[in-house]
Write an enzyme that holds these catalytic residues in place. Structure first.
Site, short mmCIF file in Angstrom:
data_model
loop_
_atom_site.label_atom_id
_atom_site.label_comp_id
_atom_site.label_asym_id
_atom_site.label_seq_id
_atom_site.Cartn_x
_atom_site.Cartn_y
_atom_site.Cartn_z
N CYS A 116 0.86 -1.17 0.00
CA CYS A 116 0.00 0.00 0.00
C CYS A 116 0.90 1.23 0.00
O CYS A 116 2.07 1.15 -0.39
CB CYS A 116 -0.96 -0.02 1.18
SG CYS A 116 -0.15 -0.05 2.79
N ARG A 122 -2.16 -1.98 5.51
CA ARG A 122 -2.79 -2.85 4.52
C ARG A 122 -1.81 -3.88 3.97
O ARG A 122 -2.18 -5.03 3.70
CB ARG A 122 -3.37 -2.02 3.38
CG ARG A 122 -4.63 -1.27 3.76
CD ARG A 122 -5.02 -0.22 2.74
NE ARG A 122 -4.14 0.94 2.79
CZ ARG A 122 -4.40 2.09 2.16
NH1 ARG A 122 -5.51 2.21 1.44
NH2 ARG A 122 -3.58 3.10 2.24
#
Length: 324
Positions: A116, A122
């Site tokens: 990310c 993430r």
């Protein structure tokens, strides 16, 4: 990123590869799979850790990065990607993980880069899920026990690469907890790389049902069986769509050639057990160091000790507190 560029105080401070004018990633096949950032996981926590029914608001002004995946990478998944903005957090995470697993299991020799914007939230979420899924299938880290693989992914994928747990907890952005609690949603064979690998090696065969054919039937058809802006949620023990596991009697009904089929099925059943053990170990350790006091004591002091050490280091717990 759900954005093409990050804008701070009216200035573009960073952008993703998909809008890189210098074409520095021209040798890559780029997939844009927008996923809510850590801020969204405060909503997950505020909903008592229920991810089911939690849908990101894609109509916010800063959200301008559409989902973009080359068709040749998705044809085997049977997923309607045009509906991604309608998926709740569970379905979105499941479908993205299915995509990543299909790329890892593809026939070509290419690699997979997952990240990310910063690699703190993430990125470890999906790398942890990938690592644990492949481990549960017995394909990687085969010598590691559940608590050992948990220690590895927490220490390496999360903490070593910059996840700021104390900051996330202070804001209620519990994406770290979501990752390991989410293991309950990926226990079934549809997430198993063993099924993909087995299909690649299957010889041509005559008509008639095998155990794999039976596995692919819907529950009602096969008779009795046994068994990121961003947000946050706690747990129903059964995974939607999980198929359970067959009894030995069901295995014995399969004609000649069944040993391979039975071994494949046993591996899938073992997958569920292994992931449940990892999740239980995490919940116990997390409960003892951060919260969730209702969870049973940790079966291993190692992972709890890691979280305890981290909690003290960042000021979540005083030095006088009792360690696990």
């Amino acid at each position: 990123m759900v954005e093409n560029k990050k804008v701070k105080f009216g200035m573009n401070v960073t952008s993703s590869e998909k809008v890189d004018k210098a074409q520095r990633y021209a040798d890559f096949t780029l997939l844009s799979i927008p996923y809510p950032g850590c801020e969204f996981f405060k909503e997950y926590k505020d909903r008592d850790y229920m991810a089911e029914g939690l849908i990101f608001n894609w109509k916010q002004d800063y959200v301008d990065a559409p989902l973009s995946i080359p068709d040749f990478l998705t044809h085997s998944l049977n997923i309607d990607w045009s509906q991604y903005q309608c998926w709740d957090l569970v379905q979105q995470t499941q479908n993205y993980l299915k995509l990543l697993l299909s790329l890892v299991n593809s026939d070509d020799d290419s690699g997979l880069l997952v990240h990310c914007i910063s690699g703190w939230d993430r990125t470890p979420l999906f790398i942890s899920l990938l690592r644990l899924s492949l481990w549960a299938d017995g394909l990687i880290h085969t010598s590691l026990k559940p608590t050992e693989i948990l220690y590895l992914t927490v220490a390496y994928d999360w903490f070593l690469f910059g996840h700021m747990l104390v900051d996330r907890l202070s804001k209620g952005e519990e994406i770290f907890f979501f990752c390991f609690n989410f293991l309950k949603h990926i226990t079934s064979e549809e997430f198993s790389a063993l099924k993909t690998q087995r299909r690649k090696s299957l010889p041509a065969r005559d008509g008639g049902f095998t155990l794999e054919d039976i596995c692919m039937l819907r529950r009602k058809d096969r008779g009795s069986t046994t068994s990121l802006g961003s947000d946050f949620s706690l747990v129903m023990e059964s995974s939607p769509g999980a198929t359970g596991s067959f009894t030995y009697e069901a295995v014995e009904l399969v004609p000649a050639g069944a040993p391979t089929q039975a071994a494949w099925l046993a591996a899938l059943s073992d997958r569920e057990t292994r992931l449940q053990e990892v999740r239980s170990a995490f919940l116990a350790a997390y409960s003892s160091t951060v919260g969730l006091r209702a969870v049973a004591p940790s079966p291993s002091g190692a992972i709890g000790g890691l979280l305890e050490q981290f909690a003290r280091g960042v000021g979540l717990r005083s030095i006088s507190s009792n360690a696990l």
